[in-house]
Write a protein that holds these residues in place. Sequence first.
Motif, PDB file in Angstrom:
ATOM      1  N   PHE A  69       0.827  -1.203   0.000  1.00 43.64           N
ATOM      2  CA  PHE A  69       0.000   0.000   0.000  1.00 43.64           C
ATOM      3  C   PHE A  69       0.867   1.261   0.000  1.00 43.64           C
ATOM      4  CE2 PHE A  69      -3.029  -2.788   2.645  1.00 43.64           C
ATOM      5  CZ  PHE A  69      -3.460  -3.432   1.498  1.00 43.64           C
ATOM      6  N   PRO A  93      -0.305  -4.552  -4.830  1.00 47.18           N
ATOM      7  CA  PRO A  93      -0.763  -5.426  -3.741  1.00 47.18           C
ATOM      8  C   PRO A  93      -1.457  -6.696  -4.242  1.00 47.18           C
ATOM      9  CG  PRO A  93      -1.556  -3.173  -3.416  1.00 47.18           C
ATOM     10  CD  PRO A  93      -0.786  -3.181  -4.691  1.00 47.18           C
ATOM     11  N   GLU A  94      -2.218  -6.567  -5.340  1.00 49.49           N
ATOM     12  CA  GLU A  94      -2.998  -7.734  -5.777  1.00 49.49           C
ATOM     13  C   GLU A  94      -2.120  -8.849  -6.328  1.00 49.49           C
ATOM     14  OE1 GLU A  94      -3.331  -4.657  -6.939  1.00 49.49           O
ATOM     15  OE2 GLU A  94      -3.547  -4.583  -9.116  1.00 49.49           O
ATOM     16  N   VAL A  98      -0.074 -11.253  -0.158  1.00 42.45           N
ATOM     17  CA  VAL A  98       0.061 -10.919   1.256  1.00 42.45           C
ATOM     18  C   VAL A  98      -1.344 -10.682   1.801  1.00 42.45           C
ATOM     19  CG1 VAL A  98       0.915  -9.236   2.933  1.00 42.45           C
ATOM     20  CG2 VAL A  98       2.336  -9.882   0.969  1.00 42.45           C
ATOM     21  N   VAL A 100      -3.967  -9.372   4.505  1.00 38.37           N
ATOM     22  CA  VAL A 100      -3.929  -8.281   5.475  1.00 38.37           C
ATOM     23  C   VAL A 100      -5.103  -8.410   6.430  1.00 38.37           C
ATOM     24  CG1 VAL A 100      -3.996  -5.779   5.776  1.00 38.37           C
ATOM     25  CG2 VAL A 100      -2.825  -6.763   3.799  1.00 38.37           C
ATOM     26  N   PHE A 108     -16.129  -6.403   4.645  1.00 34.48           N
ATOM     27  CA  PHE A 108     -16.942  -5.710   3.644  1.00 34.48           C
ATOM     28  C   PHE A 108     -18.386  -5.726   4.125  1.00 34.48           C
ATOM     29  CE2 PHE A 108     -13.463  -7.654   1.087  1.00 34.48           C
ATOM     30  CZ  PHE A 108     -12.814  -6.463   0.794  1.00 34.48           C
ATOM     31  N   HIS A 110     -21.115  -4.963   2.794  1.00 33.28           N
ATOM     32  CA  HIS A 110     -22.168  -5.320   1.847  1.00 33.28           C
ATOM     33  C   HIS A 110     -22.176  -6.810   1.531  1.00 33.28           C
ATOM     34  CE1 HIS A 110     -18.504  -4.640  -0.388  1.00 33.28           C
ATOM     35  NE2 HIS A 110     -19.006  -5.216  -1.446  1.00 33.28           N
ATOM     36  N   PHE A 119     -13.905 -13.602  -0.890  1.00 32.14           N
ATOM     37  CA  PHE A 119     -13.599 -12.451  -1.740  1.00 32.14           C
ATOM     38  C   PHE A 119     -12.352 -12.664  -2.590  1.00 32.14           C
ATOM     39  CE2 PHE A 119     -12.271  -8.281  -3.010  1.00 32.14           C
ATOM     40  CZ  PHE A 119     -13.454  -7.576  -3.172  1.00 32.14           C
TER      41      PHE A 119
ATOM     42  N   ARG B  54      -9.522   1.863   3.283  1.00 28.85           N
ATOM     43  CA  ARG B  54      -8.985   0.632   3.855  1.00 28.85           C
ATOM     44  C   ARG B  54      -9.623  -0.605   3.214  1.00 28.85           C
ATOM     45  NH1 ARG B  54      -7.312   0.581   9.726  1.00 28.85           N
ATOM     46  NH2 ARG B  54      -5.626   1.500   8.573  1.00 28.85           N
ATOM     47  N   LEU B  55     -10.960  -0.531   3.001  1.00 25.74           N
ATOM     48  CA  LEU B  55     -11.627  -1.683   2.397  1.00 25.74           C
ATOM     49  C   LEU B  55     -11.137  -1.909   0.974  1.00 25.74           C
ATOM     50  CD1 LEU B  55     -15.321  -1.387   3.606  1.00 25.74           C
ATOM     51  CD2 LEU B  55     -13.505  -2.868   4.435  1.00 25.74           C
ATOM     52  N   GLU B  57      -8.173  -1.191  -0.080  1.00 19.86           N
ATOM     53  CA  GLU B  57      -6.829  -1.779   0.037  1.00 19.86           C
ATOM     54  C   GLU B  57      -6.910  -3.273   0.331  1.00 19.86           C
ATOM     55  OE1 GLU B  57      -4.305   2.074   1.647  1.00 19.86           O
ATOM     56  OE2 GLU B  57      -4.996   0.573   3.068  1.00 19.86           O
ATOM     57  N   ILE B  58      -7.806  -3.617   1.242  1.00 24.17           N
ATOM     58  CA  ILE B  58      -7.976  -5.027   1.582  1.00 24.17           C
ATOM     59  C   ILE B  58      -8.342  -5.806   0.322  1.00 24.17           C
ATOM     60  CG2 ILE B  58      -9.397  -6.666   2.880  1.00 24.17           C
ATOM     61  CD1 ILE B  58      -7.610  -5.119   4.662  1.00 24.17           C
ATOM     62  N   ALA B  59      -9.263  -5.247  -0.446  1.00 27.06           N
ATOM     63  CA  ALA B  59      -9.707  -5.918  -1.662  1.00 27.06           C
ATOM     64  C   ALA B  59      -8.518  -6.124  -2.609  1.00 27.06           C
ATOM     65  CB  ALA B  59     -10.803  -5.103  -2.343  1.00 27.06           C
ATOM     66  N   ARG B  60      -7.654  -5.123  -2.692  1.00 23.41           N
ATOM     67  CA  ARG B  60      -6.474  -5.271  -3.555  1.00 23.41           C
ATOM     68  C   ARG B  60      -5.580  -6.380  -3.028  1.00 23.41           C
ATOM     69  NH1 ARG B  60      -3.967  -0.397  -6.019  1.00 23.41           N
ATOM     70  NH2 ARG B  60      -2.827  -2.025  -7.083  1.00 23.41           N
ATOM     71  N   SER B  61      -5.376  -6.403  -1.712  1.00 19.61           N
ATOM     72  CA  SER B  61      -4.498  -7.430  -1.144  1.00 19.61           C
ATOM     73  C   SER B  61      -5.075  -8.820  -1.373  1.00 19.61           C
ATOM     74  CB  SER B  61      -4.267  -7.181   0.348  1.00 19.61           C
ATOM     75  OG  SER B  61      -5.391  -7.593   1.088  1.00 19.61           O
ATOM     76  N   VAL B  73     -16.297  -3.339  -4.602  1.00 20.25           N
ATOM     77  CA  VAL B  73     -16.333  -2.694  -3.286  1.00 20.25           C
ATOM     78  C   VAL B  73     -16.919  -1.278  -3.347  1.00 20.25           C
ATOM     79  CG1 VAL B  73     -14.963  -1.950  -1.316  1.00 20.25           C
ATOM     80  CG2 VAL B  73     -14.354  -4.044  -2.527  1.00 20.25           C
ATOM     81  N   PRO B 158     -17.966   0.771   8.700  1.00 21.57           N
ATOM     82  CA  PRO B 158     -16.888   1.439   9.420  1.00 21.57           C
ATOM     83  C   PRO B 158     -16.420   2.661   8.644  1.00 21.57           C
ATOM     84  CG  PRO B 158     -16.124  -0.595   8.413  1.00 21.57           C
ATOM     85  CD  PRO B 158     -17.592  -0.525   8.189  1.00 21.57           C
TER      86      PRO B 158
END
Lengths: 379, 160
Positions: A69, A93-94, A98, A100, A108, A110, A119, B54-55, B57-61, B73, B158
Amino acid sequence: MADTAARPAQLATGGGPTPALTLCGVSKRFGATTVLDGVDLRVEVGSVTVVLGPSGGGKTTLLRIIAGFETPDAGTVTIGDTLVASPTESVPPERRRVGVVPQEGALFPHLDVAGNIGFGLQRGRNARRRVDEMLELVGLAGAGRQRPHELSGGQQHRVALARALAPDPTLVVLDEPFSALDAGLRAQVRAEVLDALRASAATAIVVTHDQLEALSIADEVAVLLDGRIAQAADPATVYGLPESLEVATFVGEAAILPGRRETDRVSCALGSLELAAHCWNRSGPYAELSVVVRPEQVVLSGIDAHTAIGEGERAFGTVASRTYFGHDSVVLVTLDDGTELTARLHASRLPSVGERVAVTVDSAVSAFPVPITLPGKLS
Amino acid sequence: MPGIVIAISLVFIGVRVLEPIYLETPLLILGYVVLFLPLAVGAVRASVEQSPIRLEEIARSLGSSPRRVVWRVTVPLAAPGIAAATGLVLLSTMKELPVTLILRPTSTQTLATRLWQYTSVSDYASAGPYALALVIFAAIPTAALTILAGRRHGAGIPNG
């Protein structure tokens, strides 16, 4: 990969199996603030490494760099044997694999629990099986249809962990994973999360400012102070054989007493104490030292108690206060020369406030050649 | 900007450049777009900005490319805001009067123009049904929005 040559030589030739993660000289500044200043770290495959540092000490930045990030200003990040970040290039990142687990879970909202865990998976029957496996792993079997807001904080956290672990990442990073939970829940969630981590054989990096947490869950503790790794070793070494005064005072409680080197001993307000072997080469003869005395090393006895300990190896003081914790007690003693010292004692026989006591130290102490004034950052 | 200003500007443009669609539905719609686009953009932007980074970023990770993150997202999280914007624009359009009066095709009536015509001649009895219809149609999106907002609040998105 063509950029293998760009890796620093010492990483390529490092002994043993390829570590899961290698950081080499990672630096990051935001404006005028240097957050990370040359971080070196090796994380072995399958281990739980805890990065321990004060709040605002760059731990989260370090995780964000590992996850992709943020990009480091200097240094390299290598995951497995793939260079993923250097000042000139960065794997997004994708494509890093890693996982997180953020501080507050951050599910998420939704999606239901199964949707969250799945996911990162390709859709299909295998994905569904994997989701069920993960639910089982974190002890939430059958909760797949629930919505995140229907779960407790601890459950949300376990779902976040399952979500991170589901795509079978090379590495999973957890940012202050338990700090948002209240104390009672915390120990329980910590145990559950750790069980799940161990069961999945994942390599994990946990960031925390909580030293007890770090010492209790880590295979390896990396102490991050002033933007550098001050010491990285197993918990017992970090606590028992700290490499610097900063580490000694940051990890665990300690009284710091001024002292002077005498061959393999050190003299201070508590008399002449045995100097721990790892500190022998850190100071010359008669050097001024800061002596680190852990509360549990301190032994209190009645002043007239008959002991084999010589007069030069004990000091006298008065009990200033005591705090009872059930399993043990903390007694604050004011030595006759005014030095204050805490002792952690088993509760069986406690001296009362105002009582005169003899103070001894029952094991070797660490001592470092630094002035007694602590670095400003720690106060 | 007041509707009347936009309406008169569009009359000018319609007479000079857009003669073929002057007093036709497309120009009226253009008028509504000019009038309500800022409203819609404001509401949608607020909801997209609320979707926590943040969400994403999480999705990317978890292996999603930035474009897929938008669909998986950002858009779902912004959906209530987009729906709210839609409802808001719908409501405003239904009750809009000056632009409608000036730009509508000659044979077209809206609830608002009817209502206005009857009340301007004090024929309140005839105006009644239009007013009632307007209230009912306005109530539907409002109710839908309230329910959506309530559900969203319950979901406790959040905001860190």
